[in-house]
Design a protein around this motif. Structure first.
Motif, mmCIF file in Angstrom:
data_model
loop_
_atom_site.group_PDB
_atom_site.id
_atom_site.type_symbol
_atom_site.label_atom_id
_atom_site.label_comp_id
_atom_site.label_asym_id
_atom_site.label_seq_id
_atom_site.Cartn_x
_atom_site.Cartn_y
_atom_site.Cartn_z
ATOM 1 N N CYS A 50 -8.428 4.475 8.829
ATOM 2 C CA CYS A 50 -6.967 4.402 8.777
ATOM 3 C C CYS A 50 -6.523 2.998 9.164
ATOM 4 C CB CYS A 50 -6.364 5.436 9.730
ATOM 5 S SG CYS A 50 -4.561 5.341 9.883
ATOM 6 N N ARG A 51 -5.548 2.495 8.432
ATOM 7 C CA ARG A 51 -4.946 1.201 8.755
ATOM 8 C C ARG A 51 -3.442 1.341 8.547
ATOM 9 N NH1 ARG A 51 -4.645 -3.827 5.793
ATOM 10 N NH2 ARG A 51 -5.672 -2.824 4.032
ATOM 11 N N GLN A 52 -2.664 0.993 9.574
ATOM 12 C CA GLN A 52 -1.216 1.163 9.507
ATOM 13 C C GLN A 52 -0.504 -0.126 9.877
ATOM 14 O OE1 GLN A 52 0.590 4.832 11.115
ATOM 15 N NE2 GLN A 52 -1.411 5.308 11.992
ATOM 16 N N PHE B 191 3.260 0.380 5.619
ATOM 17 C CA PHE B 191 2.318 1.245 4.913
ATOM 18 C C PHE B 191 1.395 1.991 5.874
ATOM 19 C CE2 PHE B 191 3.327 -1.861 1.618
ATOM 20 C CZ PHE B 191 3.471 -1.059 0.485
ATOM 21 N N ARG C 182 -2.401 3.513 5.338
ATOM 22 C CA ARG C 182 -3.517 3.477 4.397
ATOM 23 C C ARG C 182 -4.639 4.353 4.946
ATOM 24 N NH1 ARG C 182 -1.554 -1.226 5.942
ATOM 25 N NH2 ARG C 182 -0.556 -2.635 4.446
ATOM 26 N N ASN D 19 -2.321 -3.143 -1.256
ATOM 27 C CA ASN D 19 -1.599 -1.896 -1.022
ATOM 28 C C ASN D 19 -1.583 -1.031 -2.281
ATOM 29 O OD1 ASN D 19 -0.855 -2.386 1.707
ATOM 30 N ND2 ASN D 19 0.690 -3.837 0.981
ATOM 31 N N PRO E 103 -4.011 1.683 -4.208
ATOM 32 C CA PRO E 103 -5.253 2.446 -4.003
ATOM 33 C C PRO E 103 -6.306 2.191 -5.074
ATOM 34 C CG PRO E 103 -3.466 3.895 -4.676
ATOM 35 C CD PRO E 103 -2.845 2.572 -4.374
ATOM 36 N N ILE F 65 -8.001 -0.923 -4.055
ATOM 37 C CA ILE F 65 -8.839 -0.648 -2.883
ATOM 38 C C ILE F 65 -10.155 -0.003 -3.311
ATOM 39 C CG2 ILE F 65 -9.026 0.796 -0.823
ATOM 40 C CD1 ILE F 65 -6.037 0.295 -0.362
ATOM 41 N N ALA G 160 -8.678 7.095 -1.641
ATOM 42 C CA ALA G 160 -7.744 6.226 -0.920
ATOM 43 C C ALA G 160 -6.338 6.787 -1.093
ATOM 44 C CB ALA G 160 -7.815 4.801 -1.456
ATOM 45 N N LEU H 237 -2.258 5.981 0.098
ATOM 46 C CA LEU H 237 -1.308 5.064 0.721
ATOM 47 C C LEU H 237 0.070 5.701 0.743
ATOM 48 C CD1 LEU H 237 -3.578 3.040 -0.552
ATOM 49 C CD2 LEU H 237 -1.861 1.310 -0.027
ATOM 50 N N ASP I 180 4.002 4.636 1.453
ATOM 51 C CA ASP I 180 4.974 3.564 1.631
ATOM 52 C C ASP I 180 6.111 4.103 2.495
ATOM 53 O OD1 ASP I 180 7.081 1.691 1.352
ATOM 54 O OD2 ASP I 180 6.280 1.025 -0.578
#
Length: 337
Positions: A166-168, A172, A174, A204, A206, A209, A227, A229, A231
């Protein structure tokens, strides 16, 4: 740093209980708990195991180290196949017992835990979730997004080929759920390489990615993955997956599946990849499952489960639909606003 996986501890034989208590005790100390707070963890574990023995003739205890900011914590989930309870609220009150005991177990766990939730159904069993932190976390308003995951290696394995990442940021969210081909160390290497590629990818989109991860894991045995995402500004989901990761959105009593592309990330991708664009809405759940969870899962038996913490949703899917012949993972993301 949170553990990547939960540890699944069998709790169907009282002779093992002392070993289970020592295992959780050691994990609490290793996480940085004080002696006093570790003692309180011991009490909660003892009550969970006692309930499994008295009411369900055993079950499982899932354990994971977690964090709230810089505060170390531990998550405990007890699962059983027992008779269940028809009125959990009533049984939470001190003095209530069906086994001629003092009836203080659930009440004491609630007082010692920073979070305690119990989900139960008659003739199905009970799930008990307890989270304890070394220091009491500050009272937060309900987060706009709640992300929970349950990841377990194939029984008998020490390394897991499933994982989530997870990346925030302020714009976003993700998410990536991956399942390395097969199981064991080589599958774990593949999914961790994919996770590293996902976390470093600046896109951003998918689709971009997935293609970036594909290029970075060519030297591994490969994996399947999805993946997702979200928004925060447009309230829009974008979803793209390759391989047999089940992707489902639950909203307003409606469950909708989103198909992945055939292929193996790291070996062969379709020439054309497109993302599903789906509006997000308050109360919506995104659920991703690896093929360690049977794909035809449903929550028809559990209409109220979506009101609970996402860890209990993941645990219920594992309890009902886990294959036990592969690594297993469930990723839940709930939109609270």
């Amino acid at each position: 740093m949170d553990d990547l996986c939960h540890a699944a501890l069998r709790a169907d034989d009282r002779s093992y209980f002392s070993l289970l208590k020592k295992e959780v005790h050691a994990r609490a100390l290793a996480a940085g708990f004080s002696e006093r707070r570790t003692g309180e963890v011991d009490i909660v574990v003892a009550e969970l195991l006692s309930n499994l023995a008295k009411h369900a003739e055993g079950g499982q205890l899932l354990v994971k180290s977690i964090h709230d900011g810089d505060r170390p914590g531990i998550e405990l989930i007890a699962l059983d196949q027992g008779p269940g309870m028809t009125d959990v609220g009533r049984m939470m009150a001190d003095g209530m017992s069906t086994k001629n005991t003092l009836g203080h177990g659930l009440g004491s766990m609630k007082r010692l835990s920073d979070l305690l939730q119990v989900y139960s159904q008659k003739d199905w069993g009970t799930l008990t979730l307890a989270r304890l932190f070394n220091e009491k976390p500050p009272t937060h308003p309900m987060p706009p997004v709640e992300i929970r995951a349950l990841v377990l290696p194939k029984p008998g394995e020490t390394e897991c080929g499933d994982s989530f990442f997870c990346r925030q940021d302020e714009d976003f969210i993700r998410l990536f759920l991956g399942d390395g081909l097969g199981h064991g160390p080589e599958a774990a290497l593949a999914v961790q390489a994919a996770g590293a590629a996902f976390l470093e990818c600046p896109s951003n989109d998918p689709v971009a990615i997935i293609r970036h991860v594909h290029a970075e894991v060519r030297k591994t045995r490969g994996l399947v993955g999805t993946a997702a995402l979200f928004d925060r500004r447009t309230k829009l989901w974008q979803l793209c997956g390759v391989g047999n990761i089940a992707t489902r959105l639950l909203s307003g009593g409606v469950s909708k599946n989103y198909m992945s592309y055939n292929g193996i990330i790291g070996h062969n991708l379709p020439r054309t990849l497109n993302a599903h664009a789906v509006p997000g809405e308050k109360g919506q759940h995104l659920v991703l499952c690896s093929d360690g969870i049977r794909s035809r899962w449903d929550l028809l038996r559990h209409p109220t489960l979506l009101r609970y913490d996402g860890s209990l949703l993941a645990a219920a899917l594992y309890k009902d639909f886990g294959r036990m012949t592969d690594d297993m993972s469930v990723l839940c993301c709930k939109l609270n606003s």
